[in-house]
Design an enzyme around this catalytic site. Structure first.
Site, short mmCIF file in Angstrom:
data_model
loop_
_atom_site.label_atom_id
_atom_site.label_comp_id
_atom_site.label_asym_id
_atom_site.label_seq_id
_atom_site.Cartn_x
_atom_site.Cartn_y
_atom_site.Cartn_z
N CYS A 108 -4.42 -3.30 4.04
CA CYS A 108 -4.16 -2.79 5.17
C CYS A 108 -5.52 -3.04 6.25
O CYS A 108 -5.71 -4.22 6.65
CB CYS A 108 -3.65 -1.43 5.17
SG CYS A 108 -2.76 -0.91 6.66
N GLU B 287 0.93 -1.11 -0.02
CA GLU B 287 0.09 0.02 -0.03
C GLU B 287 0.76 1.23 -0.03
O GLU B 287 1.94 1.31 0.63
CB GLU B 287 -0.98 0.10 1.23
CG GLU B 287 -1.65 1.08 1.51
CD GLU B 287 -2.47 1.21 2.90
OE1 GLU B 287 -3.50 1.77 3.00
OE2 GLU B 287 -1.79 1.00 3.66
N LYS C 166 -9.95 0.34 -2.38
CA LYS C 166 -10.25 0.14 -0.97
C LYS C 166 -11.45 0.34 -0.56
O LYS C 166 -12.11 1.29 -0.77
CB LYS C 166 -9.12 0.81 -0.02
CG LYS C 166 -9.00 0.38 1.40
CD LYS C 166 -8.14 1.13 2.21
CE LYS C 166 -7.96 0.59 3.67
NZ LYS C 166 -6.91 1.24 4.29
#
Length: 549
Positions: free
Chosen positions: A408, A300, A357
């Protein structure tokens, strides 16, 4: 010393925890703090996973015999002792962010603790308490801002019982751990009550005699429950025999370790570091030192500069892809609108499919109450525009590799990881940027998140490539074992064979139903606990534990 005082009460001699009295409030608060600290120690970086059952056990003991206000106090003491150290890495963002989140989670825990206290009225309270933990985690995972840290199941990455997550997911393992803790508490309470029998006391009183028969039964029940939980290690939930393998690589480019967060976030060397590490991988492959990867994963934020708006960044990424001559999944921040994405770059084609995301970090990727916080903090200026979330799972098609990606924070959410597998992924990637939380050298966030990735591997029976900017990057086998890892604050290349598994575990097939069933049953138990018990009361004696000086 601690002694026992006999008082007449309904419900004694039953299996109700509420009928066995309890420690005085000041001692109950200390027991609550001990329970919170024990539960914290079950998680990385301490990683004493057996203590995951001690937390629920000590909370039951603390809540036994408490009134409404004292139950809230015990819950708050437990919550602060747990969440304050667990989330200490947030101090790298801002001390008040750490304080506010830890206190908010502790307050939610304290309010919910009243529900557990009411459930202790029931004969089947150990099962109800186990369900309460699933309910409490479900609330914290969803409201008011989703934050799935501190779930009992997520402390068990290295434990034999972790295989239960392949049967019913993380909520089911939480239920089993809390049940084991509640049964231990039941045995402990029976033992304390049993001590009030037969012998004269030093202060001239007498121990009140109580049958000792229930104690061995309670101990045996606790041992059997604990054995059942640990027996999860024998479950045949990893059928990878005969699965094809591919070579997967993770690039940890590292970032300049600044002494403050703004300097670290504004540094422009991150993309160059990842490109250079990829060129080095290509050279080692050409020299025969490493096997040629079939897929390469960058973390990321490996480029915070939109490559579609900066020709130099675009050229740097294209050069890295051409050098390794393999598809690379690159973590990018794109503009107009601002999105956190993983995009697949393919040799000869450039950027192709992207995953956006979906679960954004509150107060990180979007700022609730922005105007209010701006009045006393510069934190919103680090993220002046809220990110735009994605809305669907994406599986990257790389030959026989069907790669599912989560970014994440998303690794903590059951449904997001499951959606990638159910969409057809036979390999999982977790792209992460942990540098923000490691400025002062803390590794809690990194290790807690890696533990979650290991549990996701077991839950879905998929190999996981965890790529982080600063570490600890890890390639994880489908059984949760670590194939290779990088260490932290260094540039690293991970390159290892991983199996491609198409089989779907029972947990992925049943989805959220185990959690929903446990929550529904616990809500019903809560309703039952609220019903007046006059018709079910029996005269008897209960033992109240009293501290005497």
């Amino acid at each position: 010393m601690i002694s026992a005082q006999a008082v007449t009460a309904a419900g004694a001699g039953t299996d109700r925890a509420a009928g066995s009295g309890g420690f005085r409030t000041r001692w109950a608060l200390l027991i609550s703090v001990a329970g919170g600290l024990a539960l914290f120690a079950a998680f990385p970086p301490v990683d004493l996973w057996p203590l995951a059952v001690a937390g629920p056990a000590l909370l039951v003991v603390a809540l036994t015999g408490r009134g409404l206000r004292a139950s809230v106090g015990c819950g708050l003491a437990f919550g602060l002792a747990f969440f304050v150290p667990l989330l200490s890495w947030l101090i790298n963002e801002a001390w008040y962010a750490w304080f506010a989140l830890a206190v908010a989670l502790a307050v939610i825990f304290a309010v919910l603790a009243v529900g557990q206290r009411l459930l202790l009225r029931l004969r089947f309270w150990p099962v109800a308490v186990a369900g309460w933990w699933v309910v409490a985690e479900g609330v914290r995972d969803r409201w008011p801002f989703p934050f799935p840290w501190g779930r009992l199941a997520m402390s068990q990455a290295g434990a034999p019982d972790v295989r239960w997550v392949a049967i019913g997911g993380a909520p089911f393992l939480t239920f089993l751990l809390a049940l084991a803790g509640a049964m231990i508490a039941r045995a402990a309470l029976a033992g304390l009550a049993s001590r009030a029998g037969g012998e004269p006391r030093a202060d001239g009183g007498r121990w009140f005699r109580r049958p000792r028969g229930p104690v061995p039964a309670a101990v045996l029940a606790a041992v059997v429950t604990g054995g059942l939980v640990l027996a999860g290690g024998l479950l045949p939930v990893d059928p990878v025999a005969g699965a094809p393998t591919v070579q997967a690589a993770a690039i940890q480019g590292d970032v300049p370790q600044a002494r403050n967060l703004p300097a670290q976030l504004n540094d422009s060397e991150v993309t160059q570091n990842h490109a250079e590490a990829t060129l080095r991988l290509a050279q080692q492959v050409k020299a025969g030192k490493l096997a040629a990867p079939d897929i390469v994963i960058w973390p990321e934020n490996s480029t915070d500069i939109d490559p579609f708006e900066d020709p130099a960044i675009y050229a740097e990424l294209a050069e890295a892809v051409a050098a390794i001559d393999r598809p690379i999944l690159i973590g990018e921040v794109l503009q107009n609108p601002e999105r956190n994405v993983g995009q697949l770059w393919v040799p000869g084609r450039g950027p192709t499919t992207m995953y956006v995301k979906r679960q954004l970090v509150p107060f990180g990727e979007y700022i609730p109450f922005r105007s209010l916080i701006s009045s006393f903090s510069s934190l919103p200026s680090l993220q002046p525009v809220n990110f735009t979330p994605g809305h669907r799972a994406v599986v990257f098609d790389v030959g026989k590799i069907k790669l599912g990606d989560v970014i994440c924070y998303e690794v903590g959410f059951d449904s997001l990881v499951r959606s990638e597998v159910n969409a057809g992924a036979n390999l999982l990637a977790v792209q992460s940027n942990d540098a923000d939380f490691e400025i002062d050298g803390q590794l809690g966030e990194t290790q807690e998140q890696t533990a979650m990735a290991r549990i996701r591997a077991v839950e879905s029976d998929r190999a996981v490539v965890y790529a982080s900017t600063t570490g600890e990057s890890t390639i994880i086998a489908p059984d949760g074992g670590v194939i290779t890892r990088s260490g932290v604050w260094r540039q690293a290349i991970l390159d290892a064979p991983v199996p491609l598994v198409s089989y779907r575990t029972l947990a992925d097939r049943v989805g959220s139903w185990p959690e929903y069933v446990i929550i529904a049953a616990t809500v019903l138990a809560f309703g039952w606990a609220l019903i007046p018990r006059r018709s079910r009361r029996r005269p008897g004696t209960k033992i109240a534990l009293v501290l005497r000086r």
